[in-house]
Design an enzyme around this catalytic site. Structure first.
Site, PDB file in Angstrom:
ATOM      1  N   LYS A 247       0.679  -1.307  -0.084  1.00 41.18           N
ATOM      2  CA  LYS A 247       0.008  -0.174  -0.007  1.00 41.18           C
ATOM      3  C   LYS A 247       0.857   1.333   0.011  1.00 41.18           C
ATOM      4  O   LYS A 247       1.769   1.493   0.946  1.00 41.18           O
ATOM      5  CB  LYS A 247      -0.991   0.001   1.055  1.00 41.18           C
ATOM      6  CG  LYS A 247      -1.599   1.032   1.261  1.00 41.18           C
ATOM      7  CD  LYS A 247      -2.682   1.071   2.425  1.00 41.18           C
ATOM      8  CE  LYS A 247      -3.542   2.398   2.680  1.00 41.18           C
ATOM      9  NZ  LYS A 247      -4.555   2.180   3.813  1.00 41.18           N
TER      10      LYS A 247
ATOM     11  N   ARG B 251     -10.531  11.107   2.452  1.00 46.48           N
ATOM     12  CA  ARG B 251     -10.469  11.777   3.540  1.00 46.48           C
ATOM     13  C   ARG B 251     -11.764  12.314   4.024  1.00 46.48           C
ATOM     14  O   ARG B 251     -12.261  12.689   5.158  1.00 46.48           O
ATOM     15  CB  ARG B 251      -9.171  12.759   3.595  1.00 46.48           C
ATOM     16  CG  ARG B 251      -7.798  12.220   3.315  1.00 46.48           C
ATOM     17  CD  ARG B 251      -7.057  11.635   4.560  1.00 46.48           C
ATOM     18  NE  ARG B 251      -6.263  10.698   4.037  1.00 46.48           N
ATOM     19  CZ  ARG B 251      -4.738  10.825   3.621  1.00 46.48           C
ATOM     20  NH1 ARG B 251      -4.305  11.899   3.787  1.00 46.48           N
ATOM     21  NH2 ARG B 251      -4.198   9.636   3.549  1.00 46.48           N
TER      22      ARG B 251
ATOM     23  N   ARG C 120       1.218  10.100   5.534  1.00 41.36           N
ATOM     24  CA  ARG C 120       1.333   8.427   6.351  1.00 41.36           C
ATOM     25  C   ARG C 120       2.497   8.022   5.701  1.00 41.36           C
ATOM     26  O   ARG C 120       2.651   6.878   5.600  1.00 41.36           O
ATOM     27  CB  ARG C 120       0.114   7.776   5.780  1.00 41.36           C
ATOM     28  CG  ARG C 120      -1.401   8.244   6.093  1.00 41.36           C
ATOM     29  CD  ARG C 120      -2.586   7.181   6.042  1.00 41.36           C
ATOM     30  NE  ARG C 120      -3.866   7.670   5.970  1.00 41.36           N
ATOM     31  CZ  ARG C 120      -4.303   8.083   7.129  1.00 41.36           C
ATOM     32  NH1 ARG C 120      -3.736   8.248   8.217  1.00 41.36           N
ATOM     33  NH2 ARG C 120      -5.491   8.708   6.987  1.00 41.36           N
TER      34      ARG C 120
ATOM     35  N   GLU D 159       7.434  -7.045   1.134  1.00 44.50           N
ATOM     36  CA  GLU D 159       6.260  -6.793   2.010  1.00 44.50           C
ATOM     37  C   GLU D 159       5.005  -8.163   1.914  1.00 44.50           C
ATOM     38  O   GLU D 159       4.453  -8.307   2.651  1.00 44.50           O
ATOM     39  CB  GLU D 159       5.693  -5.564   1.748  1.00 44.50           C
ATOM     40  CG  GLU D 159       6.646  -4.478   2.371  1.00 44.50           C
ATOM     41  CD  GLU D 159       6.040  -3.500   3.414  1.00 44.50           C
ATOM     42  OE1 GLU D 159       4.799  -3.692   3.506  1.00 44.50           O
ATOM     43  OE2 GLU D 159       6.670  -2.622   3.651  1.00 44.50           O
TER      44      GLU D 159
ATOM     45  N   LYS E 269      -2.576  -1.419  -3.712  1.00 43.23           N
ATOM     46  CA  LYS E 269      -3.256  -0.139  -3.704  1.00 43.23           C
ATOM     47  C   LYS E 269      -2.464   1.139  -3.816  1.00 43.23           C
ATOM     48  O   LYS E 269      -1.420   1.143  -2.842  1.00 43.23           O
ATOM     49  CB  LYS E 269      -3.806  -0.373  -2.321  1.00 43.23           C
ATOM     50  CG  LYS E 269      -5.108   0.614  -1.871  1.00 43.23           C
ATOM     51  CD  LYS E 269      -5.403   0.540  -0.666  1.00 43.23           C
ATOM     52  CE  LYS E 269      -6.336   1.685   0.142  1.00 43.23           C
ATOM     53  NZ  LYS E 269      -6.762   1.500   1.377  1.00 43.23           N
TER      54      LYS E 269
ATOM     55  N   SER F 271     -10.372   6.061  -4.092  1.00 40.92           N
ATOM     56  CA  SER F 271     -11.341   7.052  -4.138  1.00 40.92           C
ATOM     57  C   SER F 271     -10.776   8.176  -5.321  1.00 40.92           C
ATOM     58  O   SER F 271     -11.521   8.881  -5.976  1.00 40.92           O
ATOM     59  CB  SER F 271     -11.270   7.968  -2.952  1.00 40.92           C
ATOM     60  OG  SER F 271      -9.837   8.257  -2.487  1.00 40.92           O
TER      61      SER F 271
ATOM     62  N   TYR G 174     -15.373   1.549  -6.515  1.00 43.14           N
ATOM     63  CA  TYR G 174     -16.721   2.128  -5.756  1.00 43.14           C
ATOM     64  C   TYR G 174     -17.740   2.166  -7.022  1.00 43.14           C
ATOM     65  O   TYR G 174     -18.744   2.544  -6.882  1.00 43.14           O
ATOM     66  CB  TYR G 174     -16.386   3.729  -5.646  1.00 43.14           C
ATOM     67  CG  TYR G 174     -15.401   3.928  -4.252  1.00 43.14           C
ATOM     68  CD1 TYR G 174     -16.001   3.916  -3.117  1.00 43.14           C
ATOM     69  CD2 TYR G 174     -14.172   3.971  -4.944  1.00 43.14           C
ATOM     70  CE1 TYR G 174     -15.102   3.897  -1.992  1.00 43.14           C
ATOM     71  CE2 TYR G 174     -13.389   4.172  -3.483  1.00 43.14           C
ATOM     72  CZ  TYR G 174     -13.985   4.092  -2.219  1.00 43.14           C
ATOM     73  OH  TYR G 174     -12.814   3.894  -1.169  1.00 43.14           O
TER      74      TYR G 174
END
Ligand code: PBG
Length: 332
Positions: free
Chosen positions: A203, A213, A224, A241, A256, A282, A321
């Protein structure tokens, strides 16, 4: 630069198979099925009506009632699963709402589980950022840095609360080291051996999370980058990972965002023994909707093309979405 001659294929004429729709249909290969798609949904505490998210036209923060209704409709349309995010009314430093059985996400998961049973795959986002007043994905130490191991304890409690609320799969999206092993151990110790883990690795720390957000009323002010991956790191770090998450017990892994990281998705799906998901996030959604609204892109065609590309790069599962709409219209 000159192209090499192709004397060995003197009659290779690729356009022959592109001439009619029937020829194209015959040789078409990559197909996105509704059952590959997972619909991410937001549920907000304390609202009676769905609240629109302005940077994600067509996506809302649901009330409990509208969530159930939209979830049932999406499942009837044939989507493969649902990923639920909670938006609590009150936040605090440790994200207490996350593992409170009366917290918005756990209440919503219980109600969805009662309504839908095993007819779909019910997933919960396992991360603190929606629940913390500082907006970080973990708890902070005395210096204000995200404290990895203190956060793991919170994730274990959150995983248990979601398992007790009836999820099939928890999505460990916080990017703490050791999160999959910790949540797996906590679930097993409590007898939840059948609850699966979707490991979010890799990610990336992405600007494309922007509209999210707003979707979760995030209070984050910084970024982040101390826990999500650097987009400028080579693919081998992503593979490391993923290997770690699989070793810790991830049942699926996820790449992602999706579209800007198709090279990573391809490498992960080639190497990975467990199913690979991709999250069309998003900002990817907002970008297409905004351009389509201006008449700059053909909306449905571009949606289908993005999903086809993500599938072609190796995703078995796609969070998007547009999941319910695509399932209904068979755009893929
Ligand atoms: C973390 C989480 C995020 C998203 C899913 N899980 C936000 C972040 O990492 O900043 C983003 C999803 C999206 O942008 O659609 N709980």
């Amino acid at each position: 630069m000159t192209l090499p001659d192709l004397p060995q294929f003197p009659s290779f004429r690729p356009r022959r198979l592109r001439r009619t729709p029937a020829l194209r249909r015959l040789v078409s290969d990559i197909a996105v099925r509704p059952s590959d798609l997972v619909l991410p949904m937001f549920v907000r505490e304390g609202v009676g009506e769905p609240v629109p998210i302005s940077s994600m036209p067509g996506v809302v923060q649901h009330s409990y009632e509208s969530l159930i209704k939209a979830a049932v409709e999406a499942v009837e349309a044939g989507v493969g699963g649902l990923m639920i995010f909670g938006v609590p009314q009150r936040k605090d430093a440790r994200g207490s709402g996350a593992d409170d059985p009366g917290g918005v996400l756990n209440v919503a998961l219980r109600r969805l589980s009662a309504e839908l049973g095993d007819s779909t795959v019910l997933m919960g986002d396992l991360c603190l950022d929606e629940f913390t007043d500082h907006g970080h994905c973990g708890v902070l130490d005395a210096n204000g840095a995200v404290d990895n191991d203190a956060t793991l304890e919170r994730y274990a409690a959150m995983g248990l609360a979601q398992a007790e609320s009836g999820v099939h799969v928890v999505g460990t999206s916080g990017m703490m080291d050791g999160q999959v092993a910790t949540v797996r151990a906590a679930l097993d110790a409590a007898g939840h051996i059948d609850v699966g883990i979707l490991g979010y690795a890799p990610k990336f720390a992405s600007g494309f999370y922007g509209p999210f957000r707003e979707a979760v009323n995030s209070s984050l002010t910084g970024d982040r980058k101390s826990y999500q991956q650097d987009p400028a790191r080579p693919v081998r770090e992503a593979l490391a990972e993923v290997a770690q998450d699989v070793a810790e017990g991830a049942d699926l892994v996820m790449v992602k965002p999706a579209l800007p990281y198709l090279d990573v998705l391809r490498a992960v799906s080639d190497a990975c023994p467990v199913p690979v998901a991709a999250y069309q996030i998003s900002g990817e959604y907002a970008m297409v909707e905004a351009a389509a609204e201006r008449g700059w892109l053909e909306r449905d065609r571009v949606i289908a093309e993005t999903l086809t590309s993500i599938k072609r790069a190796g995703a078995s599962v796609i969070l998007t979405y547009w999941a319910a709409e695509v399932a209904r219209s068979d755009l893929g």
